[in-house]
Design a protein around this motif. Structure first.
Motif, PDB file in Angstrom:
ATOM      1  N   LEU A  58      11.431  -4.771 -21.474  1.00  0.00           N
ATOM      2  CA  LEU A  58      11.051  -3.435 -21.047  1.00  0.00           C
ATOM      3  C   LEU A  58      10.999  -3.415 -19.525  1.00  0.00           C
ATOM      4  O   LEU A  58      10.446  -4.336 -18.909  1.00  0.00           O
ATOM      5  N   LEU A  59      11.578  -2.402 -18.925  1.00  0.00           N
ATOM      6  CA  LEU A  59      11.478  -2.175 -17.493  1.00  0.00           C
ATOM      7  C   LEU A  59      10.618  -0.944 -17.281  1.00  0.00           C
ATOM      8  O   LEU A  59      10.817   0.085 -17.942  1.00  0.00           O
ATOM      9  N   VAL A  60       9.644  -1.010 -16.383  1.00  0.00           N
ATOM     10  CA  VAL A  60       8.723   0.109 -16.168  1.00  0.00           C
ATOM     11  C   VAL A  60       8.603   0.412 -14.680  1.00  0.00           C
ATOM     12  O   VAL A  60       8.823  -0.455 -13.831  1.00  0.00           O
ATOM     13  N   GLY A  61       8.234   1.654 -14.396  1.00  0.00           N
ATOM     14  CA  GLY A  61       8.114   2.101 -13.012  1.00  0.00           C
ATOM     15  C   GLY A  61       6.779   1.756 -12.394  1.00  0.00           C
ATOM     16  O   GLY A  61       5.854   1.256 -13.051  1.00  0.00           O
ATOM     17  N   ALA A  62       6.637   2.055 -11.110  1.00  0.00           N
ATOM     18  CA  ALA A  62       5.428   1.721 -10.364  1.00  0.00           C
ATOM     19  C   ALA A  62       4.217   2.513 -10.832  1.00  0.00           C
ATOM     20  O   ALA A  62       3.088   2.069 -10.656  1.00  0.00           O
ATOM     21  N   ASP A  63       4.438   3.698 -11.410  1.00  0.00           N
ATOM     22  CA  ASP A  63       3.293   4.491 -11.863  1.00  0.00           C
ATOM     23  C   ASP A  63       2.449   3.706 -12.857  1.00  0.00           C
ATOM     24  O   ASP A  63       1.229   3.646 -12.749  1.00  0.00           O
ATOM     25  N   LEU A  64       3.101   3.113 -13.861  1.00  0.00           N
ATOM     26  CA  LEU A  64       2.364   2.343 -14.863  1.00  0.00           C
ATOM     27  C   LEU A  64       1.815   1.060 -14.262  1.00  0.00           C
ATOM     28  O   LEU A  64       0.659   0.690 -14.509  1.00  0.00           O
ATOM     29  N   VAL A  65       2.604   0.365 -13.477  1.00  0.00           N
ATOM     30  CA  VAL A  65       2.148  -0.890 -12.865  1.00  0.00           C
ATOM     31  C   VAL A  65       0.913  -0.647 -12.005  1.00  0.00           C
ATOM     32  O   VAL A  65      -0.085  -1.376 -12.094  1.00  0.00           O
ATOM     33  N   ASN A  66       0.939   0.408 -11.189  1.00  0.00           N
ATOM     34  CA  ASN A  66      -0.188   0.694 -10.305  1.00  0.00           C
ATOM     35  C   ASN A  66      -1.404   1.186 -11.082  1.00  0.00           C
ATOM     36  O   ASN A  66      -2.551   0.884 -10.726  1.00  0.00           O
ATOM     37  N   ALA A  67      -1.170   1.977 -12.134  1.00  0.00           N
ATOM     38  CA  ALA A  67      -2.290   2.461 -12.935  1.00  0.00           C
ATOM     39  C   ALA A  67      -3.025   1.310 -13.604  1.00  0.00           C
ATOM     40  O   ALA A  67      -4.257   1.293 -13.673  1.00  0.00           O
ATOM     41  N   LEU A  68      -2.290   0.324 -14.084  1.00  0.00           N
ATOM     42  CA  LEU A  68      -2.922  -0.845 -14.694  1.00  0.00           C
ATOM     43  C   LEU A  68      -3.692  -1.652 -13.652  1.00  0.00           C
ATOM     44  O   LEU A  68      -4.806  -2.116 -13.899  1.00  0.00           O
ATOM     45  N   ALA A  69      -3.109  -1.819 -12.475  1.00  0.00           N
ATOM     46  CA  ALA A  69      -3.751  -2.615 -11.428  1.00  0.00           C
ATOM     47  C   ALA A  69      -5.006  -1.959 -10.900  1.00  0.00           C
ATOM     48  O   ALA A  69      -5.964  -2.639 -10.506  1.00  0.00           O
ATOM     49  N   SER A  70      -5.042  -0.616 -10.874  1.00  0.00           N
ATOM     50  CA  SER A  70      -6.182   0.101 -10.299  1.00  0.00           C
ATOM     51  C   SER A  70      -7.110   0.673 -11.356  1.00  0.00           C
ATOM     52  O   SER A  70      -7.946   1.520 -11.047  1.00  0.00           O
ATOM     53  N   SER A  71      -6.991   0.221 -12.596  1.00  0.00           N
ATOM     54  CA  SER A  71      -7.839   0.734 -13.669  1.00  0.00           C
ATOM     55  C   SER A  71      -9.310   0.525 -13.348  1.00  0.00           C
ATOM     56  O   SER A  71      -9.699  -0.512 -12.789  1.00  0.00           O
ATOM     57  N   PRO A  72     -10.182   1.475 -13.682  1.00  0.00           N
ATOM     58  CA  PRO A  72     -11.621   1.291 -13.466  1.00  0.00           C
ATOM     59  C   PRO A  72     -12.198   0.169 -14.310  1.00  0.00           C
ATOM     60  O   PRO A  72     -13.317  -0.266 -14.068  1.00  0.00           O
ATOM     61  N   LEU A  73     -11.442  -0.323 -15.281  1.00  0.00           N
ATOM     62  CA  LEU A  73     -11.883  -1.466 -16.090  1.00  0.00           C
ATOM     63  C   LEU A  73     -11.417  -2.785 -15.490  1.00  0.00           C
ATOM     64  O   LEU A  73     -11.560  -3.836 -16.115  1.00  0.00           O
TER      65      LEU A  73
END
Length: 265
Positions: A58-73
């Motif tokens: 699977l190839l994914v964009g920066a939106d998902l990568v950044n959302a995971l990295a900056s998750s409040p959890l």
């Protein structure tokens, strides 16, 4: 060709479960080349087994990568977040996926070790793509595919229409971080991500000698007094405390305190 039809049907199934802030739709399958990874910020690769063994990605964009990295959890793992999509991809090929492993997008082409097919997943742009070795798309991998029900067009209203230009991954600029931030896409793209939650009663420290001496009936003294609240941890991060209860003969946790971000850190 049945291979391209199968690839597009599988991509449609993956689009329904991959975390995204907007609905995704499968575009037209295209032959893979050395440029396909240029538009993406993250990748997950998994081995698949069954009638054949091979590799998918699977190839994914920066939106998902950044959302995971900056998750409040706390920072969430891309491979874990996309495992349901990998499982869906493999299942569509009548195969079983192993655990996904995060990889650099540029390494995916080499991992395919031969001809492969790419299917872009279209949302606000080319938000993701599935990558499948061509030999996994043969009829022997998915017997009876011709009789399988086709994906409903209404399930992907944002998909390409007849006569529309087909996105070519080798000729697009990276869609990652188009507006300099993930705020417009929102944390809502993570709402469907499954997390492992742990309840911790307490901890202790022991020497190797004491650990080797453990036997049935041994009692370990924890660093927490009886009646003290238990900790609720997500991805190793403390997010709440509560009291242990019994629910239908199973243990449960009644939340008594939610830990704010400043306190947790």
């Amino acid at each position: 060709m049945i291979g391209s039809e199968l690839a597009q049907q599988v991509a449609g199934d993956v689009a329904a479960v991959l975390p995204s802030a907007v609905p995704l739709a499968a575009s037209v399958p295209q032959p893979g080349n050395e440029h396909v990874a240029a538009a993406f910020a993250g990748a997950v690769v998994a081995e698949v087994n069954g009638a054949q063994a091979g590799v998918v990605a699977l190839l994914v964009g920066a939106d998902l990568v950044n959302a995971l990295a900056s998750s409040p959890l706390g920072g969430l793992d891309l491979a874990a977040a996309t495992q349901p999509a990998l499982d869906t991809l493999a299942s569509g090929l009548s195969l079983t996926a192993g655990a996904g492993a995060q990889a650099e997008p540029a390494s995916v082409v080499a991992t395919m070790a031969g001809p492969f097919t790419v299917v872009p997943l279209i949302g606000a742009g080319i938000d993701a793509a599935i990558v499948i070795q061509d030999r996994l798309l043969t009829p022997a991998v998915a017997p009876g595919f011709a009789a399988a029900p086709s994906a409903a067009p209404s399930a992907a209203p944002s998909g390409p229409t007849p006569g529309a230009a087909v996105p070519q991954l080798g000729h697009v600029a990276p869609v990652a971080n188009r507006n300099g931030s993930t705020s417009s896409r929102g944390i809502e793209m993570l709402h469907g991500v499954v997390m492992e939650v742990t309840v911790e009663l307490g901890r202790t420290r022991m020497t190797v000698r004491d650990l080797l001496a453990l036997a049935p009936g041994a009692v370990l003294e924890l660093d927490r007094a009886a009646g003290s609240p238990a900790d609720l941890l997500v991805n190793g991060r403390l997010i709440a405390r509560g009291e242990v209860v019994v629910v239908d003969e199973d243990f449960g946790l009644r939340i008594t305190e939610v830990i704010d971000e400043a306190a947790a850190s």
